[in-house]
Design an enzyme around this catalytic site. Structure first.
Site, short mmCIF file in Angstrom:
data_model
loop_
_atom_site.label_atom_id
_atom_site.label_comp_id
_atom_site.label_asym_id
_atom_site.label_seq_id
_atom_site.Cartn_x
_atom_site.Cartn_y
_atom_site.Cartn_z
N SER A 156 3.24 -5.84 1.79
CA SER A 156 2.12 -5.06 1.12
C SER A 156 2.15 -5.29 -0.31
CB SER A 156 2.20 -3.51 1.50
OG SER A 156 0.98 -2.71 1.12
N ASP A 233 -4.47 -2.74 10.89
CA ASP A 233 -3.90 -2.47 9.70
C ASP A 233 -4.92 -1.69 8.92
OD1 ASP A 233 -3.17 -2.22 6.77
OD2 ASP A 233 -1.83 -3.92 7.31
N HIS A 270 0.15 -1.48 9.54
CA HIS A 270 0.64 -1.77 8.19
C HIS A 270 2.08 -1.45 8.41
CE1 HIS A 270 -0.10 -2.94 3.96
NE2 HIS A 270 0.73 -1.93 3.86
#
Lengths: 292, 292
Positions: A156, A233, A270
């Site tokens: 991320s 995600d 995610h």
């Protein structure tokens, strides 16, 4: 560059996968003399030789423990004989007004850049910290790390960090990879907020820290980049990650799938459940270059 | 026994290792109508068939997330086609005076027994919850779990749970294993505190929940027990675990190393770094019996 630094203070040491994971603390010059902590996993090979090293940059809200605890990376790093370094995600305790108000800005959200906005520029220098100070501190502390065999990966915000640091420091990392990275932050809400806060020049200045903007500067280099994300995600769906923009820019700059590989995975999100699912493949990706 | 229960409420669902880890919440009869949460990992094989199941009991202060996040078990469970169930470590919100005062008693420390002390006996029934109610809830909810192929493992207090539940419920589990388990709690400070609080008969009644006391009742059974601990484990050194007492009792009861295997590991401690190092071997131990 040379960084005077206080000796590393060992906070904990755990035997793991026949090697050791050690947590250290020291006062960082680059972060404005704040104490910072990191974990380092040393495989058993490090008892008798310098080993290659893979840096892991974690995401928003995370610490030096998140990847070490939840990534499942130690097992494969031990198998490959590779050290892992897990730094923190921001300076801690800078006492800049507002730094603790948001989960996606300030503490836990350093974005791996060097701030130019005056109130942040003394402490928020995670770029220099990761690429310059920390490697030198490892070396001058006598840790058995081979400075000529380094790679970097992240998740991320940390995936943004891994790819941009690799692009900004030619020759430093042999390969870079990322899970669910923020790849075009000047076009995404997280990036607008981070650059608007940390950089005197705002989002325009942020182009210097944007993988999609930077990729063309790497023309002709061999990048060894691998990126994975999931189509379930929520942040991908909210257009915080924008991998398509990065792929288009990479292909336009002449990078093929053999060098800049970006894969979408159906149904994955995610979370660290996604990361740990593909962790083995990422470690093996880096091992190929680190042990070449 | 039959447990009326409210429908499972799905709190989250993450794709992981080609399967899914799902977090559920429901109101438990056994725990005195308190809501409880658990995680279940279903390998991809569960899409088309009932799969064997391995319960993981976590230790003091932990929750249904600890093993799922930090154990590294999903990868091997996925490879073996085995489901994993991660229950919580105690009832939550019983509002018994004092239950939140200690890290090693009360909330997060249910010790996998049925309390007889009146103020705890309405809610603190983790033994019946794990061995009876939860399997029935999984079944009646239509989850693709084969009730005839169950095994159990755990860590520390949860290792005590895994071994004692296996000894107390002949025929229910095909195998049991533990990392750093409390093996003779009537002789250890943690056990004295737990039994003194939960059981009307105190430590004397606690013998009913003590693996070293129970092992002789299993004479003639095939147990398929594996136990691992580290000699750098502070709680081993503080004589909270007492594996030597358990081994002596097991050997006296006629159990050889081929059936009740207890191994010490040099330099390893009580942490999840130790657990994850040996997780693969534990999953494979159970797979051998669950898939026989």
């Amino acid at each position: 560059m040379s960084f005077q630094h206080a000796a590393l203070e060992e906070l904990s040491r755990n035997h793991a996968f026949a090697g050791y994971i050690v947590k250290y603390k020291y006062k960082s010059k680059t972060l404005g003399d704040l104490s910072t902590q990191f974990n380092i996993f040393l495989p058993k090979e490090a008892e008798s030789a310098s080993v290659p090293v893979l840096y892991y940059l974690a995401g928003l809200t995370c610490t030096e423990d998140t990847g070490a605890w939840k990534g499942g990376f130690l097992r494969d790093a031990a198998e490959e004989g590779i050290a892992l370094v897990f730094p923190d995600t921001s300076p801690r305790g800078a006492n800049v007004p507002g730094e603790d108000d948001s989960w996606d800005f300030g503490t836990g959200a350093g974005f791996y850049l060097n701030a130019t906005e005056p109130k942040f520029s003394k402490h928020y220098n995670m770029f220099s910290f990761i690429t310059e100070e920390l490697p030198e501190v490892l070396k001058s502390s006598g840790l058995p790390i081979d400075p000529h065999r380094q790679s970097i990966f992240g998740h991320s915000m940390g995936g943004h960090g891994a790819i941009t640091l690799h692009l900004l420091k030619p020759g430093q990392y042999r390969s870079a990879s990322a899970f669910s990275p923020i790849l075009n932050p000047t076009q995404a809400p997280w990036g607008h907020k981070a650059f608007g806060g940390y950089l005197a020049g705002g989002t325009e200045e942020g182009k210097k820290w944007d993988a999609t903007e930077l990729i063309s500067t790497a023309k002709g280099r061999r990048l060894n980049i691998r990126i994975d994300y999931g189509d379930a995600d929520q942040f991908y769906q909210q257009k915080q990650l924008l991998p398509e923009n990065f792929v288009a820019a990479a292909r336009a700059a002449g990078f093929g799938e053999d060098d800049v590989q970006v894969q979408s995975h159906s149904g994955y999100d995610h979370s660290y459940y996604f990361i740990s699912t593909f962790g083995r493949e990422h470690i093996q990706h880096h091992a190929k270059y680190l042990k070449a």
